[in-house]
Enzyme design. Structure first.
Site, PDB file in Angstrom:
ATOM      1  N   LYS A 211      24.940  13.357 -61.541  1.00  0.00           N
ATOM      2  CA  LYS A 211      25.383  12.536 -60.419  1.00  0.00           C
ATOM      3  C   LYS A 211      25.796  11.178 -60.974  1.00  0.00           C
ATOM      4  O   LYS A 211      25.109  10.654 -61.852  1.00  0.00           O
ATOM      5  CB  LYS A 211      24.186  12.364 -59.483  1.00  0.00           C
TER       6      LYS A 211
ATOM      7  N   GLU B  38      19.255   2.342 -55.581  1.00  0.00           N
ATOM      8  CA  GLU B  38      18.776   2.513 -56.960  1.00  0.00           C
ATOM      9  C   GLU B  38      19.927   2.453 -57.958  1.00  0.00           C
ATOM     10  O   GLU B  38      19.775   1.931 -59.060  1.00  0.00           O
ATOM     11  CB  GLU B  38      18.037   3.856 -57.077  1.00  0.00           C
TER      12      GLU B  38
ATOM     13  N   GLU C 208      14.948   4.077 -43.400  1.00  0.00           N
ATOM     14  CA  GLU C 208      16.173   3.381 -42.983  1.00  0.00           C
ATOM     15  C   GLU C 208      16.743   3.927 -41.675  1.00  0.00           C
ATOM     16  O   GLU C 208      17.422   3.219 -40.948  1.00  0.00           O
ATOM     17  CB  GLU C 208      17.248   3.511 -44.082  1.00  0.00           C
ATOM     18  N   ASN C 209      16.477   5.215 -41.413  1.00  0.00           N
ATOM     19  CA  ASN C 209      17.209   5.872 -40.316  1.00  0.00           C
ATOM     20  C   ASN C 209      16.404   6.336 -39.116  1.00  0.00           C
ATOM     21  O   ASN C 209      16.977   6.541 -38.052  1.00  0.00           O
ATOM     22  CB  ASN C 209      17.952   7.091 -40.875  1.00  0.00           C
TER      23      ASN C 209
ATOM     24  N   ASN D 249      22.590   9.862 -62.977  1.00  0.00           N
ATOM     25  CA  ASN D 249      21.330  10.563 -62.738  1.00  0.00           C
ATOM     26  C   ASN D 249      21.573  12.033 -63.083  1.00  0.00           C
ATOM     27  O   ASN D 249      22.193  12.761 -62.318  1.00  0.00           O
ATOM     28  CB  ASN D 249      20.942  10.401 -61.259  1.00  0.00           C
TER      29      ASN D 249
ATOM     30  N   ASP E 155      13.095  18.479 -43.580  1.00  0.00           N
ATOM     31  CA  ASP E 155      13.989  17.403 -43.153  1.00  0.00           C
ATOM     32  C   ASP E 155      13.435  16.766 -41.880  1.00  0.00           C
ATOM     33  O   ASP E 155      13.275  17.446 -40.864  1.00  0.00           O
ATOM     34  CB  ASP E 155      15.390  17.981 -42.909  1.00  0.00           C
TER      35      ASP E 155
ATOM     36  N   HIS F 257       9.503   6.095 -58.261  1.00  0.00           N
ATOM     37  CA  HIS F 257      10.378   5.334 -57.343  1.00  0.00           C
ATOM     38  C   HIS F 257      10.401   3.851 -57.716  1.00  0.00           C
ATOM     39  O   HIS F 257      10.715   3.002 -56.873  1.00  0.00           O
ATOM     40  CB  HIS F 257       9.903   5.417 -55.867  1.00  0.00           C
TER      41      HIS F 257
ATOM     42  N   ARG G 179       6.136  17.847 -50.394  1.00  0.00           N
ATOM     43  CA  ARG G 179       4.928  17.626 -51.204  1.00  0.00           C
ATOM     44  C   ARG G 179       3.758  17.245 -50.305  1.00  0.00           C
ATOM     45  O   ARG G 179       3.929  16.527 -49.323  1.00  0.00           O
ATOM     46  CB  ARG G 179       5.145  16.507 -52.226  1.00  0.00           C
TER      47      ARG G 179
ATOM     48  N   HIS H 252       8.757   3.440 -49.563  1.00  0.00           N
ATOM     49  CA  HIS H 252       9.949   4.268 -49.800  1.00  0.00           C
ATOM     50  C   HIS H 252       9.655   5.615 -49.139  1.00  0.00           C
ATOM     51  O   HIS H 252       8.851   6.406 -49.624  1.00  0.00           O
ATOM     52  CB  HIS H 252      10.170   4.420 -51.305  1.00  0.00           C
TER      53      HIS H 252
END
Ligand code: AMP
Length: 394
Positions: free
Chosen positions: A14, A379, A329-330, A7, A278, A177, A236, A203
Site C-alpha cells: 500500500k 499515519e 472518527e465516524n 505499508n 464491522d 498503533h 480480537r 485509536h
C-alpha cells in the site's frame, strides 16, 4: 519534495505519495495478490481510480510497476523525484525507539527479531528490500508502530511472570498503533499550544488501543506483547484470562495456535455479535433489536471506558481525551456509548456537537471536566514527516 509512505504485507503493498512539507496527498494505491496468479493494482490520482491486472511475481516488480505508473501518469518525470520512502513496520522489538534510516544493518536487526511478529514483519521487510533494490539512492526510513511506546517504564511494560521470560525471550508489553497515537498527540498539543498535555488517546478502528501520554511520552498503552491485548476490537478479544487456552485445548482438541487465531480473528465484535466485525453492521443489527449485537456494543464501549478511567488515574487526571480511527472518527453512537460510561470522571458528551463524522471537533459539553475531541488520524502523513526530516539530514 515527494515522499512515499509505504505499508507492505506478505502479498500486498500500500502506498501514499505525499508532497512535503505542504502535506498534500498526490496519489495513493494498493498492489494486491503479489506472488499469486491474479495480481493487480489500483491507483487513486486526481479523483480517478485506475486498475491494472498485471503479473506481480514479487515485491520488486510491484515497486517497478509503481514507479513506471507514476511516470506514465506524469506525477513524476524521473525516479529521482522521489526524495524519501518511509516504511511502516508493526514490530520494532526492544531495540528501536524512534524512526531510523534503513540500511543493511537495520534489516539484519529486524530479521533477528522476526519471531516477535511472524505474521506482519516478514512482508514489510520484503517490501523494504524491494524499494532498496529499485531506488538504491533514495533515503528510506523505517517507522515502527512500537517506537512511540518505548518511553514506558518497567512498572508498565513488565508482565508479572517469571523474570527470565523477559530476560531470555523478550516477553514484555511493546504496544502498537504508536504512529497513530503520536500523530494524535502532536495534533492536539499543537491545537492547545502546549507540550505538557496529559492525553488519553483512543485509536478505535478494526484494531484498537488506548494510550496514556504525558508531555509527549507514553506512560502506558493497552496493547501488549502482540496487538491481541487490551480493549475489545473488531475480531480480537482484547484482554482475556490466559488459562482459557489450556482449558479450550482440553475441551476441543484445538491447538494453541488455532485457539490464538480464534482470539485474533473470530472474537471481538464478530465473536460476541455473530453478525460482523464491522461496527456499522453491528450498529444496524443492534438498531433492529439483535440482542447479541447490542451486547457486543455494550462490552466494546465498557472496555474502552474502563481503560480511559484507569489511565485517568495513572496520569493523575488527564487534560484531554481524543477519539480516532474508523469508529472513533465516524460512529456517533459508539462515541456516546463510551463517554456515557465515564460520567463518573465528570466527562459529558454534547449530543449536538457529536452529530457529525470524520473531522477534528470537540464533542464534550462546556462543563465537562475533561474535554473530549475527535481527532482524525493520519499515519501515512506521520511517516512522511519523519522521512522528510531524516531525508534532510542525510
Ligand atoms: P479502521 O481500522 O480505522 O479503518 O476502522 C474500521 C472500522 O471503522 C470498522 O469497524 C468500520 O465499521 C468503522 N467505521 C468506518 N466508518 C464508519 C461509520 N460511518 N460509522 C460507524 N463505523 C464506521
Amino acid at each position: 519534495m515527494k515522499i512515499l509512505s509505504v505499508n507492505a504485507g506478505s502479498s500486498s503493498l500500500k502506498f501514499t505519495l505525499i508532497e512535503m512539507p505542504a502535506q498534500e496527498e498526490i496519489a495513493s494505491g494498493l498492489f494486491e495478490k503479489i506472488g499469486l496468479d491474479d495480481s493487480f493494482y489500483t491507483i487513486k490520482y486526481n479523483g480517478e481510480k485506475i486498475r491494472n491486472d498485471v503479473a506481480l511475481p514479487d515485491h520488486a516488480t510491484a515497486v517497478k510497476e509503481l514507479m513506471n505508473e507514476l511516470i506514465a501518469l506524469n506525477i513524476i518525470s524521473s525516479f529521482e523525484e522521489i526524495e524519501g520512502v518511509g516504511h511502516r513496520l508493526v514490530h520494532g522489538g526492544p531495540d528501536f525507539k524512534e524512526t531510523v534510516v534503513l540500511n543493511d544493518e537495520v534489516i539484519a536487526k529486524l530479521e533477528e527479531n522476526i519471531d516477535l511478529a511472524p505474521l506482519h514483519n516478514p512482508g514489510s521487510i520484503t517490501g523494504m528490500k524491494a524499494f532498496m533494490e529499485v531506488l538504491p539512492e533514495v533515503v528510506q526510513t523505517v517507522v515502527f508502530d512500537t517506537a512511540f511506546h518505548s518511553t514506558m517504564k518497567e512498572t508498565e511494560y513488565l508482565y508479572p511472570v517469571p523474570y527470565e521470560w523477559y530476560e531470555k525471550y523478550k516477553v514484555r508489553k511493546y504496544g502498537f498503533h504508536g504512529t497513530s497515537h503520536r500523530f494524535i498527540n502532536k495534533t492536539i498539543s499543537e491545537y492547545f499550544e502546549r507540550n505538557d498535555l496529559k492525553v488519553i488517546s483512543c485509536h478505535i478502528g478494526n484494531g484498537g488501543s488506548v494510550t496514556a501520554i504525558n508531555s509527549g511520552k507514553v506512560v502506558d498503552t493497552s496493547m501488549g506483547f502482540t496487538p491481541l491485548a487490551g480493549i475489545m476490537m473488531g475480531t480480537r478479544s482484547g484482554d482475556v484470562d490466559a488459562s482459557i487456552l489450556e482449558y479450550m485445548n482440553k475441551q476441543t482438541g484445538a491447538s494453541i495456535s488455532e485457539l490464538t487465531n480464534d482470539l485474533n480473528k473470530k472474537s471481538g465484535l464478530l465473536g460476541v455479535s455473530g453478525v460482523s466485525s464491522d461496527s456499522r453492521d453491528v450498529e444496524v443489527a443492534a438498531d433492529e433489536g439483535n440482542e447479541r449485537a447490542i451486547l457486543a456494543q455494550e462490552i466494546y464501549a465498557q472496555k474502552i471506558a474502563n481503560y480511559i478511567a484507569m489511565y485517568n488515574n495513572l496520569l493523575n487526571g488527564a487534560d484531554v481525551i481524543c477519539l480516532t480511527a474508523g469508529v472513533g472518527e465516524n460512529s456517533k453512537t459508539m462515541r456516546k456509548m463510551i463517554i456515557d460510561r465515564i460520567n463518573s470522571l465528570g466527562v459529558k458528551i454534547d449530543e449536538e456537537k457529536n452529530d457529525f463524522r470524520g473531522e477534528f471537533r470537540c464533542i464534550s459539553t462546556d462543563g465537562s471536566r475533561i474535554p473530549v475531541y475527535v481527532v482524525p488520524t493520519n499515519e501515512e502523513l506521520m511517516i512522511a514527516i519523519d522521512t522528510m526530516e531524516l531525508a534532510k539530514k542525510n
